[in-house]
Scaffold this motif. Structure first.
Motif, PDB file in Angstrom:
ATOM      1  N   MET A   1      -1.062  -2.876  37.440  1.00 57.72           N
ATOM      2  CA  MET A   1      -2.170  -2.445  38.289  1.00 57.72           C
ATOM      3  C   MET A   1      -1.808  -2.603  39.769  1.00 57.72           C
ATOM      4  SD  MET A   1      -6.134  -3.673  38.157  1.00 57.72           S
ATOM      5  CE  MET A   1      -6.057  -5.147  39.154  1.00 57.72           C
ATOM      6  N   THR A   2      -1.081  -3.671  40.082  1.00 57.76           N
ATOM      7  CA  THR A   2      -0.686  -3.911  41.465  1.00 57.76           C
ATOM      8  C   THR A   2       0.157  -2.762  41.999  1.00 57.76           C
ATOM      9  OG1 THR A   2      -0.672  -6.269  41.028  1.00 57.76           O
ATOM     10  CG2 THR A   2       0.505  -5.543  42.993  1.00 57.76           C
ATOM     11  N   VAL A   3       1.098  -2.303  41.196  1.00 55.63           N
ATOM     12  CA  VAL A   3       2.042  -1.297  41.700  1.00 55.63           C
ATOM     13  C   VAL A   3       1.498   0.123  41.604  1.00 55.63           C
ATOM     14  CG1 VAL A   3       4.010  -2.742  41.088  1.00 55.63           C
ATOM     15  CG2 VAL A   3       3.273  -0.945  39.503  1.00 55.63           C
ATOM     16  N   CYS A   4       0.529   0.352  40.745  1.00 58.56           N
ATOM     17  CA  CYS A   4       0.049   1.723  40.492  1.00 58.56           C
ATOM     18  C   CYS A   4      -0.391   2.393  41.801  1.00 58.56           C
ATOM     19  CB  CYS A   4      -1.116   1.698  39.506  1.00 58.56           C
ATOM     20  SG  CYS A   4      -1.839   3.332  39.236  1.00 58.56           S
ATOM     21  N   PRO A   5       0.241   3.499  42.185  1.00 61.08           N
ATOM     22  CA  PRO A   5      -0.100   4.119  43.472  1.00 61.08           C
ATOM     23  C   PRO A   5      -1.385   4.948  43.432  1.00 61.08           C
ATOM     24  CG  PRO A   5       1.627   5.385  42.416  1.00 61.08           C
ATOM     25  CD  PRO A   5       1.352   4.194  41.525  1.00 61.08           C
TER      26      PRO A   5
ATOM     27  N   THR B   1      -4.277   4.223  41.531  1.00 60.24           N
ATOM     28  CA  THR B   1      -5.417   3.436  41.022  1.00 60.24           C
ATOM     29  C   THR B   1      -5.833   3.875  39.616  1.00 60.24           C
ATOM     30  OG1 THR B   1      -7.154   4.836  41.996  1.00 60.24           O
ATOM     31  CG2 THR B   1      -6.343   3.013  43.339  1.00 60.24           C
TER      32      THR B   1
ATOM     33  N   ALA C   1       7.189  -2.080  35.936  1.00 55.66           N
ATOM     34  CA  ALA C   1       6.578  -3.311  36.457  1.00 55.66           C
ATOM     35  C   ALA C   1       6.097  -4.224  35.336  1.00 55.66           C
ATOM     36  CB  ALA C   1       5.411  -2.976  37.378  1.00 55.66           C
TER      37      ALA C   1
ATOM     38  N   LEU D   1      -0.956   9.776  44.779  1.00 53.09           N
ATOM     39  CA  LEU D   1      -0.034   8.722  45.204  1.00 53.09           C
ATOM     40  C   LEU D   1      -0.600   7.897  46.361  1.00 53.09           C
ATOM     41  CD1 LEU D   1       3.254   8.009  45.089  1.00 53.09           C
ATOM     42  CD2 LEU D   1       3.200   9.251  47.226  1.00 53.09           C
TER      43      LEU D   1
ATOM     44  N   HIS E   1      -3.711   3.970  46.729  1.00 59.43           N
ATOM     45  CA  HIS E   1      -3.718   2.513  46.525  1.00 59.43           C
ATOM     46  C   HIS E   1      -2.874   1.742  47.552  1.00 59.43           C
ATOM     47  CE1 HIS E   1      -3.650  -0.922  43.308  1.00 59.43           C
ATOM     48  NE2 HIS E   1      -4.625  -1.066  44.178  1.00 59.43           N
TER      49      HIS E   1
ATOM     50  N   THR F   1      -2.258  -2.538  47.549  1.00 60.64           N
ATOM     51  CA  THR F   1      -1.217  -3.365  46.915  1.00 60.64           C
ATOM     52  C   THR F   1       0.047  -2.588  46.534  1.00 60.64           C
ATOM     53  OG1 THR F   1      -2.140  -3.016  44.703  1.00 60.64           O
ATOM     54  CG2 THR F   1      -2.914  -4.954  45.898  1.00 60.64           C
ATOM     55  N   SER F   2       0.002  -1.278  46.476  1.00 64.13           N
ATOM     56  CA  SER F   2       1.148  -0.533  45.940  1.00 64.13           C
ATOM     57  C   SER F   2       2.140  -0.139  47.030  1.00 64.13           C
ATOM     58  CB  SER F   2       0.675   0.732  45.218  1.00 64.13           C
ATOM     59  OG  SER F   2       1.787   1.498  44.823  1.00 64.13           O
TER      60      SER F   2
ATOM     61  N   THR G   1       2.560   3.665  47.336  1.00 62.25           N
ATOM     62  CA  THR G   1       1.583   4.310  48.220  1.00 62.25           C
ATOM     63  C   THR G   1       1.978   4.098  49.675  1.00 62.25           C
ATOM     64  OG1 THR G   1      -0.209   4.005  46.641  1.00 62.25           O
ATOM     65  CG2 THR G   1      -0.836   4.331  48.933  1.00 62.25           C
TER      66      THR G   1
ATOM     67  N   ALA H   1       8.701  -4.477  40.969  1.00 61.78           N
ATOM     68  CA  ALA H   1       8.871  -4.107  39.560  1.00 61.78           C
ATOM     69  C   ALA H   1       9.201  -5.363  38.765  1.00 61.78           C
ATOM     70  CB  ALA H   1       9.971  -3.050  39.424  1.00 61.78           C
ATOM     71  N   LYS H   2       8.156  -6.074  38.365  1.00 63.86           N
ATOM     72  CA  LYS H   2       8.336  -7.375  37.702  1.00 63.86           C
ATOM     73  C   LYS H   2       9.029  -7.270  36.354  1.00 63.86           C
ATOM     74  CE  LYS H   2       5.171 -10.922  39.222  1.00 63.86           C
ATOM     75  NZ  LYS H   2       3.893 -11.568  39.077  1.00 63.86           N
ATOM     76  N   GLY H   3       9.022  -6.092  35.793  1.00 66.08           N
ATOM     77  CA  GLY H   3       9.614  -5.940  34.467  1.00 66.08           C
ATOM     78  C   GLY H   3      11.118  -5.824  34.462  1.00 66.08           C
TER      79      GLY H   3
END
Lengths: 217, 286
Positions: free
Chosen positions: A67-71, A73, A99, B79, B82, B85-86, B89, B135-137
Protein backbone atom coordinates in the motif's frame (compact mmCIF):
# COMPACT_ATOMS: atom_id res chain seq x y z
CA UNK A 1 -12.57 -1.92 16.34
CA UNK A 2 -12.52 -5.12 14.36
CA UNK A 3 -9.28 -6.63 13.11
CA UNK A 4 -9.46 -9.87 11.22
CA UNK A 5 -6.61 -12.34 11.44
CA UNK A 6 -5.98 -15.82 10.15
CA UNK A 7 -4.45 -18.32 12.55
CA UNK A 8 -2.60 -21.33 11.16
CA UNK A 9 -1.88 -24.02 13.69
CA UNK A 10 1.23 -25.63 12.20
CA UNK A 11 0.89 -28.56 14.58
CA UNK A 12 -2.35 -29.49 12.86
CA UNK A 13 -1.77 -28.73 9.18
CA UNK A 14 -1.31 -31.91 7.13
CA UNK A 15 -0.51 -30.24 3.81
CA UNK A 16 -3.57 -31.59 2.00
CA UNK A 17 -3.95 -28.39 -0.07
CA UNK A 18 -7.72 -28.45 0.33
CA UNK A 19 -7.52 -24.77 1.26
CA UNK A 20 -5.59 -24.14 -1.95
CA UNK A 21 -8.27 -25.85 -4.00
CA UNK A 22 -11.09 -24.14 -2.12
CA UNK A 23 -9.51 -20.76 -2.74
CA UNK A 24 -9.08 -21.44 -6.44
CA UNK A 25 -12.65 -22.64 -6.66
CA UNK A 26 -14.04 -19.74 -4.71
CA UNK A 27 -12.07 -16.98 -6.40
CA UNK A 28 -11.66 -18.49 -9.88
CA UNK A 29 -7.98 -17.59 -10.00
CA UNK A 30 -6.02 -18.17 -13.19
CA UNK A 31 -3.74 -21.17 -13.71
CA UNK A 32 -0.49 -20.63 -11.79
CA UNK A 33 -2.08 -18.13 -9.44
CA UNK A 34 -2.56 -19.29 -5.86
CA UNK A 35 -3.83 -16.76 -3.40
CA UNK A 36 -3.61 -19.48 -0.76
CA UNK A 37 -1.16 -22.36 -0.87
CA UNK A 38 0.63 -24.67 1.53
CA UNK A 39 4.39 -25.04 1.43
CA UNK A 40 6.07 -28.33 2.23
CA UNK A 41 9.29 -27.76 4.16
CA UNK A 42 11.69 -30.52 5.15
CA UNK A 43 14.32 -29.59 7.71
CA UNK A 44 16.99 -31.19 9.84
CA UNK A 45 19.36 -34.08 9.28
CA UNK A 46 18.76 -37.78 9.76
CA UNK A 47 17.65 -38.98 12.25
CA UNK A 48 16.22 -35.66 13.44
CA UNK A 49 14.23 -34.78 10.35
CA UNK A 50 11.04 -32.75 10.41
CA UNK A 51 8.41 -31.93 7.87
CA UNK A 52 6.30 -28.82 8.23
CA UNK A 53 3.36 -27.61 6.19
CA UNK A 54 3.12 -23.84 6.00
CA UNK A 55 0.00 -22.13 4.65
CA UNK A 56 0.90 -18.80 3.05
CA UNK A 57 -0.79 -15.93 1.25
CA UNK A 58 -1.42 -12.25 1.73
CA UNK A 59 -0.69 -11.40 5.36
CA UNK A 60 -3.00 -8.35 5.39
CA UNK A 61 -0.19 -6.53 7.18
CA UNK A 62 -0.68 -3.80 9.76
CA UNK A 63 1.74 -1.67 7.76
CA UNK A 64 1.47 -3.11 4.25
CA UNK A 65 4.45 -2.19 2.06
CA UNK A 66 2.29 -2.85 -1.00
CA UNK A 67 0.00 0.00 0.00
CA UNK A 68 2.88 2.35 0.79
CA UNK A 69 4.43 2.01 -2.65
CA UNK A 70 1.23 1.86 -4.71
CA UNK A 71 1.27 4.99 -6.91
CA UNK A 72 -2.43 4.87 -7.77
CA UNK A 73 -3.97 4.29 -4.30
CA UNK A 74 -5.51 1.12 -5.73
CA UNK A 75 -4.30 -0.79 -2.69
CA UNK A 76 -6.16 0.20 0.45
CA UNK A 77 -6.54 -1.11 3.97
CA UNK A 78 -10.07 -1.36 5.27
CA UNK A 79 -11.08 -0.45 8.79
CA UNK A 80 -11.31 -4.15 9.62
CA UNK A 81 -7.66 -4.69 8.56
CA UNK A 82 -8.29 -6.37 5.23
CA UNK A 83 -6.01 -5.12 2.44
CA UNK A 84 -7.91 -4.80 -0.83
CA UNK A 85 -7.19 -3.74 -4.42
CA UNK A 86 -9.39 -1.50 -6.55
CA UNK A 87 -9.00 -3.18 -9.94
CA UNK A 88 -10.34 -0.09 -11.71
CA UNK A 89 -7.63 2.15 -10.26
CA UNK A 90 -4.65 -0.19 -10.52
CA UNK A 91 -2.30 0.54 -13.42
CA UNK A 92 -0.54 -2.83 -13.22
CA UNK A 93 2.93 -1.45 -12.53
CA UNK A 94 3.64 -4.44 -10.24
CA UNK A 95 5.45 -2.21 -7.77
CA UNK A 96 3.33 -3.78 -5.03
CA UNK A 97 4.44 -7.24 -6.16
CA UNK A 98 8.12 -6.43 -5.65
CA UNK A 99 7.33 -4.60 -2.40
CA UNK A 100 5.51 -7.56 -0.85
CA UNK A 101 7.93 -9.75 1.14
CA UNK A 102 5.40 -12.59 1.12
CA UNK A 103 5.19 -13.09 -2.66
CA UNK A 104 1.43 -12.77 -2.29
CA UNK A 105 0.68 -10.62 -5.32
CA UNK A 106 0.09 -11.69 -8.89
CA UNK A 107 -0.44 -10.01 -12.22
CA UNK A 108 -2.21 -11.92 -14.96
CA UNK A 109 -1.70 -10.37 -18.37
CA UNK A 110 -3.82 -12.67 -20.51
CA UNK A 111 -7.05 -14.58 -20.27
CA UNK A 112 -5.84 -18.05 -19.32
CA UNK A 113 -7.50 -21.42 -19.15
CA UNK A 114 -6.37 -24.45 -17.16
CA UNK A 115 -6.47 -26.59 -20.31
CA UNK A 116 -4.89 -24.00 -22.57
CA UNK A 117 -5.71 -24.38 -26.24
CA UNK A 118 -8.36 -26.98 -25.45
CA UNK A 119 -10.58 -24.11 -24.39
CA UNK A 120 -12.15 -22.76 -21.26
CA UNK A 121 -14.22 -24.84 -18.95
CA UNK A 122 -17.77 -23.62 -18.37
CA UNK A 123 -17.01 -22.15 -14.95
CA UNK A 124 -13.92 -20.37 -16.26
CA UNK A 125 -15.92 -18.72 -18.99
CA UNK A 126 -18.73 -17.82 -16.63
CA UNK A 127 -16.51 -16.31 -13.96
CA UNK A 128 -13.93 -14.51 -16.06
CA UNK A 129 -13.55 -10.92 -14.90
CA UNK A 130 -11.88 -8.61 -17.45
CA UNK A 131 -11.20 -6.06 -14.71
CA UNK A 132 -8.57 -8.40 -13.25
CA UNK A 133 -6.46 -8.59 -16.39
CA UNK A 134 -3.23 -6.58 -16.31
CA UNK A 135 -3.63 -5.48 -12.71
CA UNK A 136 -2.47 -6.73 -9.32
CA UNK A 137 -4.49 -9.36 -7.51
CA UNK A 138 -4.20 -11.26 -4.24
CA UNK A 139 -6.09 -12.88 -1.37
CA UNK A 140 -8.99 -10.77 -0.14
CA UNK A 141 -9.77 -12.88 2.95
CA UNK A 142 -12.96 -13.50 0.94
CA UNK A 143 -14.08 -9.99 1.85
CA UNK A 144 -17.26 -10.35 -0.19
CA UNK A 145 -18.34 -13.30 1.96
CA UNK A 146 -17.42 -11.39 5.12
CA UNK A 147 -19.32 -8.30 4.05
CA UNK A 148 -22.44 -10.23 3.11
CA UNK A 149 -22.22 -12.27 6.27
CA UNK A 150 -21.75 -9.32 8.57
CA UNK A 151 -24.62 -7.51 6.84
CA UNK A 152 -26.77 -10.54 7.61
CA UNK A 153 -25.76 -10.47 11.27
CA UNK A 154 -23.33 -13.39 11.04
CA UNK A 155 -19.93 -13.62 12.72
CA UNK A 156 -16.85 -14.22 10.52
CA UNK A 157 -14.88 -17.18 11.78
CA UNK A 158 -17.90 -18.58 13.55
CA UNK A 159 -20.57 -18.74 10.87
CA UNK A 160 -19.32 -20.46 7.74
CA UNK A 161 -21.26 -18.19 5.43
CA UNK A 162 -19.15 -15.26 6.64
CA UNK A 163 -15.82 -17.09 6.76
CA UNK A 164 -13.07 -17.32 4.10
CA UNK A 165 -13.30 -20.37 1.85
CA UNK A 166 -9.87 -21.70 2.84
CA UNK A 167 -10.83 -21.76 6.52
CA UNK A 168 -14.18 -23.41 5.82
CA UNK A 169 -12.48 -26.15 3.84
CA UNK A 170 -9.67 -26.97 6.27
CA UNK A 171 -10.03 -30.64 7.17
CA UNK A 172 -7.89 -30.53 10.31
CA UNK A 173 -9.01 -27.29 11.87
CA UNK A 174 -5.54 -25.86 11.35
CA UNK A 175 -6.89 -22.67 9.81
CA UNK A 176 -9.05 -20.39 11.90
CA UNK A 177 -10.31 -16.90 11.21
CA UNK A 178 -11.79 -14.16 13.29
CA UNK A 179 -11.61 -10.84 15.05
CA UNK A 180 -8.51 -10.57 17.23
CA UNK A 181 -10.01 -7.58 19.03
CA UNK A 182 -12.85 -9.78 20.26
CA UNK A 183 -11.41 -11.56 23.27
CA UNK A 184 -14.12 -14.21 23.04
CA UNK A 185 -13.28 -15.15 19.46
CA UNK A 186 -11.64 -18.48 18.77
CA UNK A 187 -8.56 -16.83 17.25
CA UNK A 188 -8.04 -14.69 20.35
CA UNK A 189 -8.34 -17.72 22.57
CA UNK A 190 -6.00 -19.79 20.43
CA UNK A 191 -3.36 -17.08 20.38
CA UNK A 192 -3.68 -16.53 24.12
CA UNK A 193 -3.29 -20.23 24.88
CA UNK A 194 -0.41 -21.02 22.51
CA UNK A 195 2.92 -19.73 21.29
CA UNK A 196 2.78 -18.11 17.91
CA UNK A 197 4.75 -15.91 15.51
CA UNK A 198 4.35 -14.07 12.24
CA UNK A 199 6.56 -14.49 9.21
CA UNK A 200 9.38 -12.01 8.51
CA UNK A 201 8.40 -9.96 11.54
CA UNK A 202 11.81 -8.32 11.49
CA UNK A 203 10.68 -6.37 8.43
CA UNK A 204 8.14 -4.48 10.51
CA UNK A 205 5.12 -5.25 8.34
CA UNK A 206 2.93 -6.60 11.15
CA UNK A 207 1.65 -9.72 9.37
CA UNK A 208 -1.85 -10.90 10.29
CA UNK A 209 -1.45 -14.57 9.57
CA UNK A 210 -0.28 -15.94 12.91
CA UNK A 211 1.47 -19.31 13.05
CA UNK A 212 1.01 -21.43 16.17
CA UNK A 213 4.00 -23.68 16.76
CA UNK A 214 3.65 -24.86 20.34
CA UNK A 215 1.36 -24.80 23.35
CA UNK A 216 1.73 -22.48 26.29
CA UNK A 217 5.29 -22.42 27.68
CA UNK B 1 17.85 -15.47 11.10
CA UNK B 2 20.04 -17.44 8.72
CA UNK B 3 20.67 -21.15 8.74
CA UNK B 4 22.24 -23.95 6.79
CA UNK B 5 18.97 -25.38 5.48
CA UNK B 6 19.43 -26.33 1.82
CA UNK B 7 17.53 -24.37 -0.77
CA UNK B 8 13.94 -25.57 -1.20
CA UNK B 9 12.18 -24.78 -4.44
CA UNK B 10 9.15 -22.58 -3.89
CA UNK B 11 10.29 -21.73 -0.37
CA UNK B 12 13.79 -20.31 -0.86
CA UNK B 13 13.99 -16.91 -2.56
CA UNK B 14 13.57 -17.01 -6.33
CA UNK B 15 14.23 -14.45 -9.04
CA UNK B 16 11.40 -11.95 -9.34
CA UNK B 17 9.85 -11.66 -12.78
CA UNK B 18 7.49 -8.76 -12.23
CA UNK B 19 10.01 -6.17 -13.40
CA UNK B 20 12.12 -7.01 -16.42
CA UNK B 21 14.43 -5.21 -18.80
CA UNK B 22 11.74 -2.60 -19.48
CA UNK B 23 11.80 -1.52 -15.84
CA UNK B 24 15.59 -1.55 -15.92
CA UNK B 25 15.27 0.74 -18.95
CA UNK B 26 13.59 3.36 -16.78
CA UNK B 27 16.47 3.37 -14.32
CA UNK B 28 18.97 3.44 -17.19
CA UNK B 29 17.26 6.30 -19.02
CA UNK B 30 16.53 8.26 -15.88
CA UNK B 31 20.01 7.87 -14.45
CA UNK B 32 21.87 8.62 -17.66
CA UNK B 33 19.58 11.50 -18.63
CA UNK B 34 19.64 13.30 -15.31
CA UNK B 35 23.33 12.54 -14.80
CA UNK B 36 23.99 14.03 -18.21
CA UNK B 37 22.13 17.23 -17.34
CA UNK B 38 24.23 17.62 -14.20
CA UNK B 39 27.48 16.85 -16.04
CA UNK B 40 26.58 19.27 -18.83
CA UNK B 41 26.04 22.09 -16.34
CA UNK B 42 29.20 21.22 -14.45
CA UNK B 43 31.42 20.91 -17.52
CA UNK B 44 29.81 23.63 -19.65
CA UNK B 45 31.14 22.23 -22.93
CA UNK B 46 27.77 21.80 -24.62
CA UNK B 47 25.09 24.27 -25.56
CA UNK B 48 22.12 24.31 -23.15
CA UNK B 49 19.84 23.39 -26.05
CA UNK B 50 21.78 20.25 -27.00
CA UNK B 51 22.41 19.25 -23.39
CA UNK B 52 18.75 19.55 -22.39
CA UNK B 53 17.60 17.75 -25.53
CA UNK B 54 19.91 14.79 -24.97
CA UNK B 55 19.17 14.58 -21.23
CA UNK B 56 15.41 14.73 -21.66
CA UNK B 57 15.54 12.21 -24.49
CA UNK B 58 17.14 9.65 -22.19
CA UNK B 59 14.69 10.36 -19.36
CA UNK B 60 11.80 10.17 -21.82
CA UNK B 61 13.02 6.90 -23.30
CA UNK B 62 13.27 5.49 -19.79
CA UNK B 63 9.71 6.48 -18.98
CA UNK B 64 8.50 5.09 -22.29
CA UNK B 65 10.32 1.86 -21.54
CA UNK B 66 8.56 1.36 -18.21
CA UNK B 67 5.26 2.46 -19.74
CA UNK B 68 5.56 -0.56 -22.01
CA UNK B 69 5.70 -2.79 -18.94
CA UNK B 70 2.65 -1.66 -17.02
CA UNK B 71 -0.48 -3.75 -17.38
CA UNK B 72 -2.90 -0.88 -17.95
CA UNK B 73 -0.85 1.76 -19.80
CA UNK B 74 -3.85 3.95 -20.73
CA UNK B 75 -4.55 4.47 -17.03
CA UNK B 76 -1.07 5.74 -16.30
CA UNK B 77 -2.48 9.09 -15.16
CA UNK B 78 -3.41 7.22 -11.95
CA UNK B 79 0.30 7.13 -11.23
CA UNK B 80 -0.01 10.62 -9.75
CA UNK B 81 -2.54 9.72 -7.05
CA UNK B 82 -0.30 8.82 -4.11
CA UNK B 83 2.43 11.37 -3.42
CA UNK B 84 2.00 10.89 0.34
CA UNK B 85 4.07 7.71 0.43
CA UNK B 86 4.82 6.37 -3.07
CA UNK B 87 8.21 7.16 -4.55
CA UNK B 88 6.86 6.17 -7.94
CA UNK B 89 4.28 8.94 -7.75
CA UNK B 90 6.96 11.35 -6.60
CA UNK B 91 9.16 10.37 -9.52
CA UNK B 92 6.27 11.09 -11.87
CA UNK B 93 5.57 14.45 -10.25
CA UNK B 94 9.21 15.50 -10.38
CA UNK B 95 9.30 14.57 -14.07
CA UNK B 96 6.85 17.42 -14.78
CA UNK B 97 9.14 20.33 -13.78
CA UNK B 98 12.09 18.40 -15.18
CA UNK B 99 10.53 18.35 -18.64
CA UNK B 100 9.22 21.89 -18.27
CA UNK B 101 12.63 23.33 -17.41
CA UNK B 102 14.40 21.13 -19.92
CA UNK B 103 11.88 22.19 -22.55
CA UNK B 104 12.61 25.84 -21.79
CA UNK B 105 16.33 25.17 -22.14
CA UNK B 106 15.71 23.58 -25.54
CA UNK B 107 13.40 26.33 -26.75
CA UNK B 108 15.43 29.31 -25.57
CA UNK B 109 18.92 27.80 -25.31
CA UNK B 110 18.80 29.01 -21.70
CA UNK B 111 21.63 28.14 -19.32
CA UNK B 112 19.47 29.11 -16.34
CA UNK B 113 16.77 26.68 -17.40
CA UNK B 114 19.37 23.96 -17.91
CA UNK B 115 20.71 24.54 -14.40
CA UNK B 116 17.18 24.31 -13.07
CA UNK B 117 16.58 21.09 -15.00
CA UNK B 118 19.83 19.62 -13.66
CA UNK B 119 18.85 20.41 -10.07
CA UNK B 120 15.41 18.88 -10.55
CA UNK B 121 17.13 16.00 -12.30
CA UNK B 122 19.06 15.25 -9.13
CA UNK B 123 15.75 15.00 -7.26
CA UNK B 124 14.43 12.71 -10.01
CA UNK B 125 17.49 10.49 -9.66
CA UNK B 126 16.98 10.38 -5.89
CA UNK B 127 13.35 9.35 -6.39
CA UNK B 128 14.46 6.50 -8.63
CA UNK B 129 16.90 5.27 -6.00
CA UNK B 130 14.17 5.45 -3.34
CA UNK B 131 11.81 3.46 -5.57
CA UNK B 132 14.17 0.52 -5.28
CA UNK B 133 14.73 1.01 -1.56
CA UNK B 134 10.99 0.91 -0.88
CA UNK B 135 10.66 -2.50 -2.53
CA UNK B 136 10.71 -4.46 0.72
CA UNK B 137 10.23 -7.74 -1.05
CA UNK B 138 13.62 -7.64 -2.77
CA UNK B 139 16.52 -7.73 -0.29
CA UNK B 140 19.06 -6.56 -2.89
CA UNK B 141 17.03 -3.43 -3.57
CA UNK B 142 15.91 -2.47 -0.10
CA UNK B 143 19.45 -2.34 1.27
CA UNK B 144 20.30 1.26 2.17
CA UNK B 145 23.77 0.96 0.61
CA UNK B 146 22.12 0.78 -2.82
CA UNK B 147 20.92 4.38 -2.70
CA UNK B 148 24.37 5.99 -3.10
CA UNK B 149 25.21 3.41 -5.77
CA UNK B 150 22.17 4.44 -7.81
CA UNK B 151 23.02 8.11 -7.41
CA UNK B 152 26.69 7.63 -8.27
CA UNK B 153 26.10 5.41 -11.25
CA UNK B 154 23.51 7.79 -12.69
CA UNK B 155 25.98 10.66 -12.46
CA UNK B 156 28.76 8.50 -13.89
CA UNK B 157 26.65 7.35 -16.82
CA UNK B 158 25.72 10.95 -17.54
CA UNK B 159 29.31 12.15 -17.26
CA UNK B 160 30.42 9.32 -19.53
CA UNK B 161 27.91 10.39 -22.14
CA UNK B 162 29.00 14.01 -21.73
CA UNK B 163 32.63 13.05 -22.37
CA UNK B 164 31.51 11.23 -25.52
CA UNK B 165 29.55 14.20 -26.84
CA UNK B 166 32.22 16.72 -25.79
CA UNK B 167 34.81 14.68 -27.68
CA UNK B 168 36.95 13.81 -24.74
CA UNK B 169 36.59 16.87 -22.56
CA UNK B 170 35.64 16.38 -18.92
CA UNK B 171 37.77 13.30 -18.43
CA UNK B 172 38.93 14.30 -14.95
CA UNK B 173 35.40 14.55 -13.57
CA UNK B 174 34.54 11.21 -15.10
CA UNK B 175 37.57 9.52 -13.53
CA UNK B 176 36.52 10.83 -10.11
CA UNK B 177 32.97 9.58 -10.60
CA UNK B 178 34.14 6.17 -11.80
CA UNK B 179 36.29 5.82 -8.67
CA UNK B 180 33.41 6.92 -6.46
CA UNK B 181 31.01 4.50 -8.13
CA UNK B 182 33.38 1.60 -7.76
CA UNK B 183 33.96 2.33 -4.08
CA UNK B 184 30.22 2.55 -3.39
CA UNK B 185 29.51 -0.58 -5.44
CA UNK B 186 32.15 -2.49 -3.47
CA UNK B 187 30.70 -1.28 -0.16
CA UNK B 188 27.19 -2.24 -1.29
CA UNK B 189 28.28 -5.78 -2.15
CA UNK B 190 30.18 -6.17 1.08
CA UNK B 191 27.40 -4.85 3.28
CA UNK B 192 24.79 -6.93 1.50
CA UNK B 193 26.81 -10.07 2.18
CA UNK B 194 27.40 -9.04 5.81
CA UNK B 195 23.76 -8.23 6.52
CA UNK B 196 22.44 -11.38 4.88
CA UNK B 197 20.89 -11.79 1.46
CA UNK B 198 19.40 -14.53 -0.69
CA UNK B 199 22.14 -16.89 -1.85
CA UNK B 200 20.95 -16.40 -5.43
CA UNK B 201 21.47 -12.65 -5.18
CA UNK B 202 25.01 -13.05 -3.94
CA UNK B 203 25.76 -15.63 -6.65
CA UNK B 204 24.40 -13.35 -9.39
CA UNK B 205 26.41 -10.39 -8.15
CA UNK B 206 29.60 -12.42 -7.73
CA UNK B 207 29.31 -13.74 -11.27
CA UNK B 208 29.70 -10.26 -12.79
CA UNK B 209 32.18 -8.64 -10.41
CA UNK B 210 35.20 -9.11 -12.67
CA UNK B 211 33.51 -7.67 -15.74
CA UNK B 212 32.22 -4.70 -13.76
CA UNK B 213 35.65 -4.04 -12.27
CA UNK B 214 37.72 -4.48 -15.43
CA UNK B 215 35.47 -3.35 -18.26
CA UNK B 216 33.43 -0.86 -16.27
CA UNK B 217 36.05 0.82 -14.10
CA UNK B 218 39.69 -0.03 -14.75
CA UNK B 219 39.49 0.08 -18.55
CA UNK B 220 37.71 3.45 -18.79
CA UNK B 221 40.09 5.04 -16.28
CA UNK B 222 43.12 3.73 -18.21
CA UNK B 223 41.62 4.98 -21.47
CA UNK B 224 40.84 8.40 -20.02
CA UNK B 225 44.34 8.77 -18.58
CA UNK B 226 45.93 7.66 -21.86
CA UNK B 227 43.71 10.07 -23.76
CA UNK B 228 45.00 12.93 -21.62
CA UNK B 229 48.62 11.84 -21.89
CA UNK B 230 48.58 11.12 -25.63
CA UNK B 231 46.13 13.82 -26.61
CA UNK B 232 43.89 11.24 -28.25
CA UNK B 233 40.23 12.22 -27.76
CA UNK B 234 38.92 9.02 -29.30
CA UNK B 235 40.37 7.08 -26.35
CA UNK B 236 38.44 9.32 -23.96
CA UNK B 237 35.32 8.76 -26.03
CA UNK B 238 35.81 5.03 -25.71
CA UNK B 239 36.35 5.42 -21.96
CA UNK B 240 33.14 7.44 -21.71
CA UNK B 241 31.21 4.76 -23.56
CA UNK B 242 32.56 2.03 -21.28
CA UNK B 243 31.78 3.99 -18.11
CA UNK B 244 28.24 4.61 -19.29
CA UNK B 245 27.54 1.10 -20.52
CA UNK B 246 28.94 -0.35 -17.28
CA UNK B 247 26.33 1.63 -15.35
CA UNK B 248 23.62 0.23 -17.58
CA UNK B 249 25.01 -3.24 -16.97
CA UNK B 250 24.92 -2.74 -13.21
CA UNK B 251 21.25 -1.77 -13.43
CA UNK B 252 20.34 -4.68 -15.68
CA UNK B 253 22.15 -6.96 -13.23
CA UNK B 254 20.33 -5.49 -10.23
CA UNK B 255 16.86 -5.52 -11.77
CA UNK B 256 16.86 -8.72 -13.80
CA UNK B 257 19.55 -11.02 -12.37
CA UNK B 258 20.13 -10.25 -8.69
CA UNK B 259 16.55 -9.45 -7.72
CA UNK B 260 15.74 -12.54 -5.70
CA UNK B 261 12.70 -12.11 -3.52
CA UNK B 262 12.43 -12.61 0.23
CA UNK B 263 11.30 -16.20 0.02
CA UNK B 264 9.44 -17.84 2.89
CA UNK B 265 10.56 -18.69 6.40
CA UNK B 266 9.33 -20.76 9.27
CA UNK B 267 9.17 -18.65 12.44
CA UNK B 268 9.65 -21.90 14.42
CA UNK B 269 9.45 -25.54 13.42
CA UNK B 270 6.26 -26.68 15.18
CA UNK B 271 5.87 -29.40 17.74
CA UNK B 272 4.25 -32.47 16.24
CA UNK B 273 2.84 -34.80 18.84
CA UNK B 274 5.77 -34.69 21.22
CA UNK B 275 9.17 -33.10 21.60
CA UNK B 276 10.08 -29.47 21.47
CA UNK B 277 9.80 -26.84 18.74
CA UNK B 278 12.69 -26.49 16.32
CA UNK B 279 14.72 -23.43 15.52
CA UNK B 280 13.56 -20.91 12.92
CA UNK B 281 14.17 -21.93 9.31
CA UNK B 282 14.99 -19.58 6.47
CA UNK B 283 16.19 -21.62 3.53
CA UNK B 284 18.13 -20.12 0.64
CA UNK B 285 19.76 -17.30 2.58
CA UNK B 286 23.46 -16.72 3.02
Amino acid sequence: MTKYVLVADLRRCVGCQTCTAACKNSNATAPGVQWRKVLDIETGEFPDVRRTFLPVGCMHCDDPPCMTVCPSTATQKRADGIVIIDYDLCIGCAYCAVACPYQARFKVSDRLSAYGAAGEMAHEAARFDPAMIGVAQKCTFCSDRIDEGVAAGLVPGKDWQATPACVNSCISGALQFGDIEDKESLVSQLLAANQSSGMHEDLGTGPNIRYIWDGAP
Amino acid sequence: MTDQTPEIKGVSPWLQTNWDIRAAGNFIGGGTGTGFLVAAVFLGFLSPRLAAFVGLTFVGLGLFSVWLEIGRPWRSINLFFHPQTSWMTREGLVALPLFALGGLAVLFNSQAALIGAALVGLVYLYCQARILMAAKGIPAWRHPALLPVMMATGLTEGAGLAVVLAQGQGAFLLILLIALRFDLWRRYNRRLAQDGAPAGTLRALALRQKQILIAGHIAPVVLLVLASLLGAPFLATLGGVLATVAGWGIKVLLITKAAYNQGFALPRVPVRGQGSPGAPVKPGWA
